[in-house]
Design an enzyme around this catalytic site. Sequence first.
Site, mmCIF file in Angstrom:
data_model
loop_
_atom_site.group_PDB
_atom_site.id
_atom_site.type_symbol
_atom_site.label_atom_id
_atom_site.label_comp_id
_atom_site.label_asym_id
_atom_site.label_seq_id
_atom_site.Cartn_x
_atom_site.Cartn_y
_atom_site.Cartn_z
ATOM 1 N N ALA A 1 0.870 -1.172 0.000
ATOM 2 C CA ALA A 1 0.000 0.000 0.000
ATOM 3 C C ALA A 1 0.908 1.223 0.000
ATOM 4 O O ALA A 1 2.086 1.134 0.364
ATOM 5 C CB ALA A 1 -0.884 -0.020 1.232
ATOM 6 N N GLY B 1 0.565 -4.829 0.915
ATOM 7 C CA GLY B 1 -0.639 -4.877 0.076
ATOM 8 C C GLY B 1 -0.399 -5.563 -1.263
ATOM 9 O O GLY B 1 -1.327 -6.116 -1.857
ATOM 10 N N GLU C 1 -0.736 -9.121 -0.549
ATOM 11 C CA GLU C 1 -2.157 -9.357 -0.240
ATOM 12 C C GLU C 1 -3.007 -9.352 -1.503
ATOM 13 O O GLU C 1 -3.927 -10.159 -1.652
ATOM 14 C CB GLU C 1 -2.634 -8.293 0.752
ATOM 15 C CG GLU C 1 -1.950 -8.462 2.104
ATOM 16 C CD GLU C 1 -2.172 -7.299 3.049
ATOM 17 O OE1 GLU C 1 -1.865 -6.144 2.646
ATOM 18 O OE2 GLU C 1 -2.645 -7.518 4.169
ATOM 19 N N GLU D 1 4.688 -4.960 7.192
ATOM 20 C CA GLU D 1 4.006 -3.805 7.797
ATOM 21 C C GLU D 1 4.443 -3.537 9.227
ATOM 22 O O GLU D 1 4.415 -2.403 9.699
ATOM 23 C CB GLU D 1 2.484 -4.007 7.769
ATOM 24 C CG GLU D 1 1.858 -3.999 6.386
ATOM 25 C CD GLU D 1 1.767 -5.376 5.751
ATOM 26 O OE1 GLU D 1 2.510 -6.293 6.166
ATOM 27 O OE2 GLU D 1 0.948 -5.540 4.822
HETATM 28 N N1 CAA Z 1 4.628 3.212 -0.726
HETATM 29 C C1 CAA Z 1 5.024 4.353 -1.273
HETATM 30 N N2 CAA Z 1 6.154 4.474 -1.991
HETATM 31 C C2 CAA Z 1 6.918 3.389 -2.136
HETATM 32 C C3 CAA Z 1 6.562 2.149 -1.594
HETATM 33 C C4 CAA Z 1 5.360 2.086 -0.863
HETATM 34 N N3 CAA Z 1 4.914 0.938 -0.332
HETATM 35 N N4 CAA Z 1 7.530 1.257 -1.891
HETATM 36 C C5 CAA Z 1 8.450 1.902 -2.619
HETATM 37 N N5 CAA Z 1 8.078 3.200 -2.775
HETATM 38 C C6 CAA Z 1 8.798 4.257 -3.480
HETATM 39 C C7 CAA Z 1 10.022 4.706 -2.708
HETATM 40 O O1 CAA Z 1 9.664 5.632 -1.705
HETATM 41 C C8 CAA Z 1 10.858 5.298 -3.808
HETATM 42 O O2 CAA Z 1 10.361 6.575 -4.115
HETATM 43 P P1 CAA Z 1 11.370 7.858 -4.180
HETATM 44 O O3 CAA Z 1 12.289 7.545 -5.349
HETATM 45 O O4 CAA Z 1 10.463 9.008 -4.426
HETATM 46 O O5 CAA Z 1 12.110 7.876 -2.895
HETATM 47 C C9 CAA Z 1 10.564 4.408 -4.993
HETATM 48 O O6 CAA Z 1 9.324 3.749 -4.700
HETATM 49 C C10 CAA Z 1 11.612 3.336 -5.205
HETATM 50 O O7 CAA Z 1 11.774 2.625 -3.986
HETATM 51 P P2 CAA Z 1 13.198 2.415 -3.262
HETATM 52 O O8 CAA Z 1 14.124 3.532 -3.595
HETATM 53 O O9 CAA Z 1 12.931 2.169 -1.809
HETATM 54 O O10 CAA Z 1 13.684 1.063 -3.988
HETATM 55 P P3 CAA Z 1 14.698 -0.016 -3.413
HETATM 56 O O11 CAA Z 1 15.029 -0.898 -4.569
HETATM 57 O O12 CAA Z 1 15.811 0.643 -2.689
HETATM 58 O O13 CAA Z 1 13.846 -0.850 -2.317
HETATM 59 C C11 CAA Z 1 11.902 -2.002 -1.476
HETATM 60 C C12 CAA Z 1 12.750 -1.634 -2.708
HETATM 61 C C13 CAA Z 1 12.711 -2.944 -0.555
HETATM 62 C C14 CAA Z 1 10.654 -2.711 -1.974
HETATM 63 C C15 CAA Z 1 11.540 -0.722 -0.696
HETATM 64 O O14 CAA Z 1 11.008 0.236 -1.609
HETATM 65 C C16 CAA Z 1 10.550 -0.929 0.406
HETATM 66 O O15 CAA Z 1 10.892 -1.412 1.455
HETATM 67 N N6 CAA Z 1 9.273 -0.506 0.168
HETATM 68 C C17 CAA Z 1 8.226 -0.574 1.170
HETATM 69 C C18 CAA Z 1 7.756 -1.996 1.391
HETATM 70 C C19 CAA Z 1 6.687 -2.016 2.454
HETATM 71 O O16 CAA Z 1 6.915 -1.680 3.609
HETATM 72 N N7 CAA Z 1 5.472 -2.413 2.074
HETATM 73 C C20 CAA Z 1 4.333 -2.472 2.968
HETATM 74 C C21 CAA Z 1 3.541 -1.179 2.858
HETATM 75 S S1 CAA Z 1 2.278 -1.028 4.089
HETATM 76 C C22 CAA Z 1 1.008 -2.004 3.528
HETATM 77 O O17 CAA Z 1 1.071 -2.565 2.462
HETATM 78 C C23 CAA Z 1 -0.182 -2.074 4.453
HETATM 79 C C24 CAA Z 1 -1.124 -3.181 4.110
HETATM 80 O O18 CAA Z 1 -1.244 -4.196 4.736
HETATM 81 C C25 CAA Z 1 -2.007 -3.055 2.979
#
Ligand code: CAA
Length: 258
Positions: free
Chosen positions: A66, A109, A112, A132
């Site tokens: 998400a 998400g 999911e 999360e």
């Molecule tokens: N939401 C918003 N933006 C996101 C995102 C997310 N879930 N995941 C990645 N992005 C964005 C980053 O912020 C980044 O944007 P900027 O260039 O503007 O900074 C861009 O996408 C590229 O991401 P990274 O630079 O972080 O890429 P990476 O290769 O270094 O890392 C990754 C990849 C390990 C997937 C890392 O992006 C990450 O950890 N993302 C979040 C994963 C996460 O925590 N997901 C759970 C979200 S909460 C949820 O989903 C609740 C639920 O139950 C529904």
Amino acid sequence: MSEYNTILVEQRGAITLVKLNRPQALNALNREVEKDIRAAFAAYDADPSQRCLVLTGSEKAFAAGADIKEMQPQGFAEMYLPDWFGGWEHVSATRKPWIAAVAGYALGGGCELAMIADIIIAADTAKFGQPEIKLGVTPGIGGSQRLTLAVGKAKAMEMCLTGRMMGAEEAERSGLVAKVVPAADLVEEAMKTAEAIAAMPPVAAIAVKEMVNAAFEMPLAQGLRFERRLFHGLFGTEDQKEGMNAFAEKRPGNWKGR
Ligand code: CAA
């Protein structure tokens, strides 16, 4: 088709192919994505020419979760009143079969959403996770339930408590995905499975989907009765007559969809 901002949708014969298209955010699922996916899936369900749908992302990410930046400023009332994430239940209510073709990250998400699919086909690069907890929250689109049903308590608990990612090979071994294919062949392989499903009689396909899903919601005795009643009901279709005649005549069935 250009009616969507966050996804690309095309029809290839009887298959609808939907591609998540927010590369700048690794396909993070914000409210606009949810709205677009809901609309595309509703259109698929309503179109009798379409028999299966494949949802995919990019090479790097199916969806990285998400949208964290969208959720960051929200408070309890802002989440609770609109029932944030409740809209995804419309996607899980899709009646016709669909496949998630997952390469790269399927996190939070994203994992999911893939688990709402009837079948997950994974590229060898796929990484599934529910991280999360690292954000101070928990799964919110069904991860605690569907991951547990798919892989069992031990792995689901470990993944949700530590945020550990599961690779494609482990995901197949654990029953989360139907098969693993080379990343370069992912969409083609998913399309082949979709075509196999699209070639089946559509009423029976929906009945299969309903009865397999019933296994997750009903006690066994009730599920068995539900299965048998649907099975009996199919004897009221032309496709049952056609399927059994075709078998006797050693030819493929020619389905009417009724
Ligand atoms: N939401 C918003 N933006 C996101 C995102 C997310 N879930 N995941 C990645 N992005 C964005 C980053 O912020 C980044 O944007 P900027 O260039 O503007 O900074 C861009 O996408 C590229 O991401 P990274 O630079 O972080 O890429 P990476 O290769 O270094 O890392 C990754 C990849 C390990 C997937 C890392 O992006 C990450 O950890 N993302 C979040 C994963 C996460 O925590 N997901 C759970 C979200 S909460 C949820 O989903 C609740 C639920 O139950 C529904």
